[in-house]
Design an enzyme around this catalytic site. Structure first.
Site, PDB file in Angstrom:
ATOM      1  N   TYR A   1       0.818  -1.225   0.000  1.00  0.00           N
ATOM      2  CA  TYR A   1       0.000   0.000   0.000  1.00  0.00           C
ATOM      3  C   TYR A   1       0.855   1.280   0.000  1.00  0.00           C
ATOM      4  O   TYR A   1       0.802   2.064  -0.950  1.00  0.00           O
ATOM      5  CB  TYR A   1      -0.943  -0.070   1.207  1.00  0.00           C
ATOM      6  CG  TYR A   1      -1.737   1.175   1.452  1.00  0.00           C
ATOM      7  CD1 TYR A   1      -2.532   1.724   0.447  1.00  0.00           C
ATOM      8  CD2 TYR A   1      -1.688   1.809   2.685  1.00  0.00           C
ATOM      9  CE1 TYR A   1      -3.261   2.874   0.675  1.00  0.00           C
ATOM     10  CE2 TYR A   1      -2.422   2.953   2.921  1.00  0.00           C
ATOM     11  CZ  TYR A   1      -3.194   3.483   1.920  1.00  0.00           C
ATOM     12  OH  TYR A   1      -3.901   4.629   2.163  1.00  0.00           O
TER      13      TYR A   1
ATOM     14  N   ALA B   1       8.469  -3.646   3.826  1.00  0.00           N
ATOM     15  CA  ALA B   1       7.903  -4.982   4.008  1.00  0.00           C
ATOM     16  C   ALA B   1       7.760  -5.316   5.488  1.00  0.00           C
ATOM     17  O   ALA B   1       8.756  -5.511   6.187  1.00  0.00           O
ATOM     18  CB  ALA B   1       8.805  -6.013   3.328  1.00  0.00           C
TER      19      ALA B   1
ATOM     20  N   TYR C   1       3.235  -4.774  17.887  1.00  0.00           N
ATOM     21  CA  TYR C   1       3.606  -4.173  16.602  1.00  0.00           C
ATOM     22  C   TYR C   1       4.493  -2.935  16.823  1.00  0.00           C
ATOM     23  O   TYR C   1       5.575  -2.808  16.234  1.00  0.00           O
ATOM     24  CB  TYR C   1       2.329  -3.793  15.828  1.00  0.00           C
ATOM     25  CG  TYR C   1       2.543  -2.808  14.730  1.00  0.00           C
ATOM     26  CD1 TYR C   1       3.236  -3.163  13.577  1.00  0.00           C
ATOM     27  CD2 TYR C   1       2.059  -1.497  14.836  1.00  0.00           C
ATOM     28  CE1 TYR C   1       3.440  -2.240  12.557  1.00  0.00           C
ATOM     29  CE2 TYR C   1       2.253  -0.577  13.831  1.00  0.00           C
ATOM     30  CZ  TYR C   1       2.951  -0.949  12.693  1.00  0.00           C
ATOM     31  OH  TYR C   1       3.158  -0.046  11.706  1.00  0.00           O
TER      32      TYR C   1
ATOM     33  N   LYS D   1       8.677  -2.152  15.864  1.00  0.00           N
ATOM     34  CA  LYS D   1       9.207  -1.003  15.117  1.00  0.00           C
ATOM     35  C   LYS D   1      10.223  -0.226  15.967  1.00  0.00           C
ATOM     36  O   LYS D   1      11.257   0.229  15.470  1.00  0.00           O
ATOM     37  CB  LYS D   1       8.054  -0.091  14.684  1.00  0.00           C
ATOM     38  CG  LYS D   1       7.133  -0.728  13.642  1.00  0.00           C
ATOM     39  CD  LYS D   1       7.801  -0.835  12.290  1.00  0.00           C
ATOM     40  CE  LYS D   1       6.898  -1.397  11.228  1.00  0.00           C
ATOM     41  NZ  LYS D   1       7.463  -1.330   9.870  1.00  0.00           N
TER      42      LYS D   1
ATOM     43  N   ASN E   1      -1.674   7.834  10.855  1.00  0.00           N
ATOM     44  CA  ASN E   1      -2.573   6.883  10.166  1.00  0.00           C
ATOM     45  C   ASN E   1      -2.509   7.064   8.648  1.00  0.00           C
ATOM     46  O   ASN E   1      -3.137   7.986   8.107  1.00  0.00           O
ATOM     47  CB  ASN E   1      -4.006   7.067  10.678  1.00  0.00           C
ATOM     48  CG  ASN E   1      -4.161   6.549  12.100  1.00  0.00           C
ATOM     49  OD1 ASN E   1      -3.491   7.026  13.011  1.00  0.00           O
ATOM     50  ND2 ASN E   1      -5.001   5.566  12.290  1.00  0.00           N
TER      51      ASN E   1
HETATM   52  N1  UDP Z   1     -11.981   1.905  14.117  1.00  0.00           N
HETATM   53  C1  UDP Z   1     -13.318   1.539  14.245  1.00  0.00           C
HETATM   54  N2  UDP Z   1     -13.759   0.454  13.517  1.00  0.00           N
HETATM   55  C2  UDP Z   1     -12.948  -0.281  12.698  1.00  0.00           C
HETATM   56  C3  UDP Z   1     -11.589   0.103  12.576  1.00  0.00           C
HETATM   57  C4  UDP Z   1     -11.130   1.201  13.314  1.00  0.00           C
HETATM   58  O1  UDP Z   1     -14.096   2.183  14.973  1.00  0.00           O
HETATM   59  O2  UDP Z   1     -13.413  -1.247  12.084  1.00  0.00           O
HETATM   60  C5  UDP Z   1     -11.474   3.096  14.855  1.00  0.00           C
HETATM   61  C6  UDP Z   1     -10.373   2.810  15.862  1.00  0.00           C
HETATM   62  O3  UDP Z   1     -10.914   2.473  17.133  1.00  0.00           O
HETATM   63  C7  UDP Z   1      -9.620   4.145  15.881  1.00  0.00           C
HETATM   64  C8  UDP Z   1      -9.755   4.644  14.435  1.00  0.00           C
HETATM   65  O4  UDP Z   1     -10.905   3.957  13.905  1.00  0.00           O
HETATM   66  O5  UDP Z   1     -10.271   5.091  16.721  1.00  0.00           O
HETATM   67  C9  UDP Z   1      -8.555   4.319  13.551  1.00  0.00           C
HETATM   68  O6  UDP Z   1      -8.243   2.947  13.697  1.00  0.00           O
HETATM   69  P1  UDP Z   1      -7.227   2.181  12.731  1.00  0.00           P
HETATM   70  O7  UDP Z   1      -7.296   0.725  13.089  1.00  0.00           O
HETATM   71  O8  UDP Z   1      -7.472   2.547  11.324  1.00  0.00           O
HETATM   72  O9  UDP Z   1      -5.809   2.773  13.100  1.00  0.00           O
HETATM   73  P2  UDP Z   1      -5.023   2.862  14.497  1.00  0.00           P
HETATM   74  O10 UDP Z   1      -5.269   4.238  15.011  1.00  0.00           O
HETATM   75  O11 UDP Z   1      -5.511   1.788  15.394  1.00  0.00           O
HETATM   76  O12 UDP Z   1      -3.605   2.679  14.076  1.00  0.00           O
END
Ligand code: UDP
Length: 321
Positions: A11, A73, A140, A144, A169
């Site tokens: 991506y 990767a 995770y 990193k 993000n």
């Molecule tokens: N989120 C959600 N439903 C989903 C996936 C994510 O409500 O199916 C919310 C999650 O709790 C966070 C935001 O969306 O508040 C971004 O989450 P994501 O997993 O994309 O990235 P993260 O911040 O965890 O790296």
């Protein structure tokens, strides 16, 4: 410069490959296609299908006059890393150390590393800058951080020059429409919302609506992949020009909630995005926003595509049926 891009069919990597090619670099993509797609690879790049665990292939490839490695990767789902840590130690740590060890043998000097905001853990203050303590709360993020720490040792002991780029993000798709491959088995908010809007999924689960944010849902700093890509090109130039390492945040500085994302997607797509409210997801802070002051100071980098409408429109252009 001759550059190896691991994960260049994935991506973020596929977007960066376009920019490295545009900048005149000689790019080889090295990807095991576990999540990447050959359709995503710029036709100007050479492609080698391979794993970061195939040490002999990696050594053969890297022996062909490469000067830099841009390393994408890796696995990236924080939740999954808590239930299957071995998957993450194997790929994100062993795989990366394989590359670094071979680079040191071959005197390859420059390394650009995809790091993450997850190295910070729960924010002690907002916006998070690079002085914020690092204290990952998922495995995770730990993998990193562990690599970042190894990079410092390789730099001090062996003269490696590296950039560790801590993405917030990552979101959006190429604004010129050159990347069309949808992420496989996505778990992040934007692709999941897109799958609902385009009818691939029936509904979305919102992880918590009782946070102290403007609408109760989690707020994140979404940074467009084209903006991320640009930062990688500038980071490599910085390493070459300054002969110094850099560790910096890549973020937009603005936060959007889950409901902001859903509302904008409904507006852009014209389709409903049904959702259910679930409990909070473990390890999720209410709000995560950053300030990329070092990226501006060192790279003269600022995001230009990371407004909510561009993030959603560029993604919908890929997902719309
Ligand atoms: N989120 C959600 N439903 C989903 C996936 C994510 O409500 O199916 C919310 C999650 O709790 C966070 C935001 O969306 O508040 C971004 O989450 P994501 O997993 O994309 O990235 P993260 O911040 O965890 O790296």
């Amino acid at each position: 410069m001759k550059i190896l891009v691991t994960g260049g069919a994935g991506y973020v990597g596929s977007h960066a490959v376009i920019d490295f090619c545009d900048a005149g670099h000689d790019v080889t993509v090295y990807d095991d296609l576990s999540l990447g797609m050959t359709d995503n690879i710029d036709i100007r790049a050479t492609f080698v299908e391979g794993s970061t665990h195939d040490i002999s292939l990696l050594r053969d490839v890297l022996s062909q006059g490469f000067e830099a490695v841009v390393h994408f990767a890796a696995w990236k789902a924080a939740g999954e890393s808590m239930v299957d840590p071995k998957k993450y130690s194997h790929n994100n740590m062993n795989g990366t150390l394989n590359i670094l060890n071979i680079m040191m043998d071959l005197n390859i000097k420059y390394f650009i590393f995809s790091s993450t905001a997850a190295v910070y853990g729960f924010p002690e203050y907002l916006p998070i800058d690079e002085d914020h303590p690092v204290n990952p709360i998922n495995y995770y993020g730990y993998t990193k951080l562990a690599i970042e720490q190894n990079l410092k040792w390789f730099s001090d002991l062996q003269g490696l020059r590296y950039a560790a780029l801590r993405y917030f993000n990552a979101a959006g798709y190429d604004v010129k429409g050159r990347i069309r491959g949808k992420e496989r088995n996505p778990q992040n908010l934007l692709p999941v919302v897109m799958e609902v809007a385009s009818g691939i999924r029936n509904s979305l689960k919102i992880f918590g609506d009782d946070y102290k944010t403007h609408d109760g849902t989690g707020v994140r700093d979404y940074i467009h992949v084209n903006d991320l890509a640009t930062a990688h090109i500038k980071a490599l130039d910085y390493l070459v020009d300054n002969d110094k390492d850099i560790v910096l945040n890549l973020a937009s500085g603005e936060g959007f909630s889950v409901l902001d994302v859903i509302n904008e997607t409904e507006k852009v797509s014209g389709n409903a995005v049904p959702y259910e409210i679930e409990g909070r997801r473990e390890g999720d802070p209410a709000e995560l926003v950053s300030i990329s002051k070092l990226a501006w100071a060192h790279l003269k980098w600022k995001p230009v595509f990371s407004d909510l409408n561009t993030l959603i429109t560029s993604t919908w252009n890929v997902y719309k049926p």
